[in-house]
Design an enzyme around this catalytic site. Sequence first.
Site, PDB file in Angstrom:
ATOM      1  N   CYS A 180       0.826  -1.215   0.000  1.00 20.42           N
ATOM      2  CA  CYS A 180       0.000   0.000   0.000  1.00 20.42           C
ATOM      3  C   CYS A 180       0.860   1.265   0.000  1.00 20.42           C
ATOM      4  O   CYS A 180       1.583   1.517  -0.949  1.00 20.42           O
ATOM      5  CB  CYS A 180      -0.989  -0.035   1.160  1.00 20.42           C
ATOM      6  SG  CYS A 180      -2.381   1.113   0.928  1.00 20.42           S
TER       7      CYS A 180
ATOM      8  N   LYS B 203     -11.860   7.978  -1.797  1.00 19.81           N
ATOM      9  CA  LYS B 203     -11.056   6.866  -1.316  1.00 19.81           C
ATOM     10  C   LYS B 203     -11.472   5.553  -1.978  1.00 19.81           C
ATOM     11  O   LYS B 203     -12.656   5.254  -2.108  1.00 19.81           O
ATOM     12  CB  LYS B 203     -11.214   6.748   0.204  1.00 19.81           C
ATOM     13  CG  LYS B 203     -10.374   5.653   0.849  1.00 19.81           C
ATOM     14  CD  LYS B 203     -10.595   5.626   2.360  1.00 19.81           C
ATOM     15  CE  LYS B 203      -9.710   4.576   3.030  1.00 19.81           C
ATOM     16  NZ  LYS B 203      -9.899   4.550   4.497  1.00 19.81           N
TER      17      LYS B 203
ATOM     18  N   SER C  44      -7.662   0.095   0.642  1.00 17.81           N
ATOM     19  CA  SER C  44      -8.049   1.170   1.554  1.00 17.81           C
ATOM     20  C   SER C  44      -7.030   2.292   1.407  1.00 17.81           C
ATOM     21  O   SER C  44      -6.037   2.352   2.123  1.00 17.81           O
ATOM     22  CB  SER C  44      -8.073   0.646   3.002  1.00 17.81           C
ATOM     23  OG  SER C  44      -8.399   1.683   3.902  1.00 17.81           O
TER      24      SER C  44
ATOM     25  N   HIS D  65      -4.304  -4.688   0.255  1.00 12.41           N
ATOM     26  CA  HIS D  65      -4.019  -5.303   1.559  1.00 12.41           C
ATOM     27  C   HIS D  65      -4.500  -6.750   1.582  1.00 12.41           C
ATOM     28  O   HIS D  65      -5.476  -7.092   2.269  1.00 12.41           O
ATOM     29  CB  HIS D  65      -4.713  -4.512   2.672  1.00 12.41           C
ATOM     30  CG  HIS D  65      -4.070  -3.208   2.986  1.00 12.41           C
ATOM     31  ND1 HIS D  65      -2.911  -3.097   3.729  1.00 12.41           N
ATOM     32  CD2 HIS D  65      -4.426  -1.944   2.648  1.00 12.41           C
ATOM     33  CE1 HIS D  65      -2.585  -1.813   3.846  1.00 12.41           C
ATOM     34  NE2 HIS D  65      -3.473  -1.097   3.200  1.00 12.41           N
TER      35      HIS D  65
ATOM     36  N   GLU E 131      -3.246  -8.981   3.197  1.00 10.53           N
ATOM     37  CA  GLU E 131      -3.031  -9.504   4.553  1.00 10.53           C
ATOM     38  C   GLU E 131      -4.180  -9.193   5.506  1.00 10.53           C
ATOM     39  O   GLU E 131      -4.222  -9.739   6.623  1.00 10.53           O
ATOM     40  CB  GLU E 131      -1.727  -8.937   5.133  1.00 10.53           C
ATOM     41  CG  GLU E 131      -1.796  -7.518   5.666  1.00 10.53           C
ATOM     42  CD  GLU E 131      -1.764  -6.417   4.606  1.00 10.53           C
ATOM     43  OE1 GLU E 131      -1.752  -5.227   4.982  1.00 10.53           O
ATOM     44  OE2 GLU E 131      -1.742  -6.755   3.402  1.00 10.53           O
TER      45      GLU E 131
ATOM     46  N   ARG F  75     -14.117   3.479  12.650  1.00 11.58           N
ATOM     47  CA  ARG F  75     -13.195   4.501  13.172  1.00 11.58           C
ATOM     48  C   ARG F  75     -13.436   5.839  12.487  1.00 11.58           C
ATOM     49  O   ARG F  75     -13.533   6.889  13.143  1.00 11.58           O
ATOM     50  CB  ARG F  75     -11.760   4.046  12.957  1.00 11.58           C
ATOM     51  CG  ARG F  75     -10.681   5.055  13.341  1.00 11.58           C
ATOM     52  CD  ARG F  75      -9.387   4.731  12.625  1.00 11.58           C
ATOM     53  NE  ARG F  75      -9.520   4.868  11.181  1.00 11.58           N
ATOM     54  CZ  ARG F  75      -8.681   4.326  10.296  1.00 11.58           C
ATOM     55  NH1 ARG F  75      -7.658   3.585  10.706  1.00 11.58           N
ATOM     56  NH2 ARG F  75      -8.876   4.513   8.987  1.00 11.58           N
TER      57      ARG F  75
END
Length: 305
Positions: free
Chosen positions: A142, A163, A192, A235, A237, A249
């Site tokens: 990323c 985004k 992300s 991502h 992972e 969040r």
Amino acid sequence: MPIKIPIDLPAYTVLSDENIFVMNIERAQTQDIRPLQIAVLNLMPIKIQSENQLLRYLSNTPLQVEITLLQTKTYTSQNTPIEHLKKFYKYFDEVKNKKFDGLIITGAPVETIEFEDVAYWNELEEIMEWSKKNVFSTLHICWGAQAALYYHHNISKKALKKKIFGVFQHRVNKINEDLTRGLDDIFYAPHSRHTTTSKEDIEKNENLEILSESEEAGLFIIATKDKRQIFITGHLEYDRDTLKSEYLRDINNGKDIDIPKNYFPKDDIKETPMVRWRGSANIVFGNWLNYCIYQNTPFKLENIE
């Protein structure tokens, strides 16, 4: 063979509970085998979570892997207990005279900041320069991928109007490449990020190849032709609930953000997200360890150059 980590690292219990074969250092020392030496420069704010995610996939291989966790000296995480950092992490100064088969540089939540304005940028530049002659293959994730493309290849990131957030379809551009070997023609991966990398900029560089991309999310896996540098813009992972945690969040912080795409069933945040990228993550991390490192790295680490 298992991954080799300290028995009191939180990931040891997490992975053992998932029936993933991990080996404590004391037992590993009794085996007559040279484990792959993999360093992880963890730039993520919640480091324990990031450790668990990465070690899960680094352990899914018949190779023995020994992990060295690294943190920056110029910036200390505010979201990880200092006792954990002192016990399990090293600074670059402590390992810069060593060589490693592999290095992972994670993402970081600093995309909207200019590279040179990031608190630890000078230190990261030193590490990336060091990696060219002291690491056989480096995997950048990323923001880490964007930082490395900028440092090594002078390719800048570009701001997005909205985004890229969710789980997206990707296609394999080259089916006979070692890194993407075994992936389905269409596979899924989470993204992300607020910035992107231009396909045109990558194609101008004769040493870089685009191995996978997405119609919605853009470039995904980029690599140098010798696979000494790998750049993954998403991502693989991530855990099942990572995107959910990021979404909640941001909502709690009053940010205007859409529900992650293709993630919650019927876009209902009360529903359990479906994991559609676990198999692809196992393949990519396994291929990196096996084909990009193990099959090519010198048996004697000192011969890496």
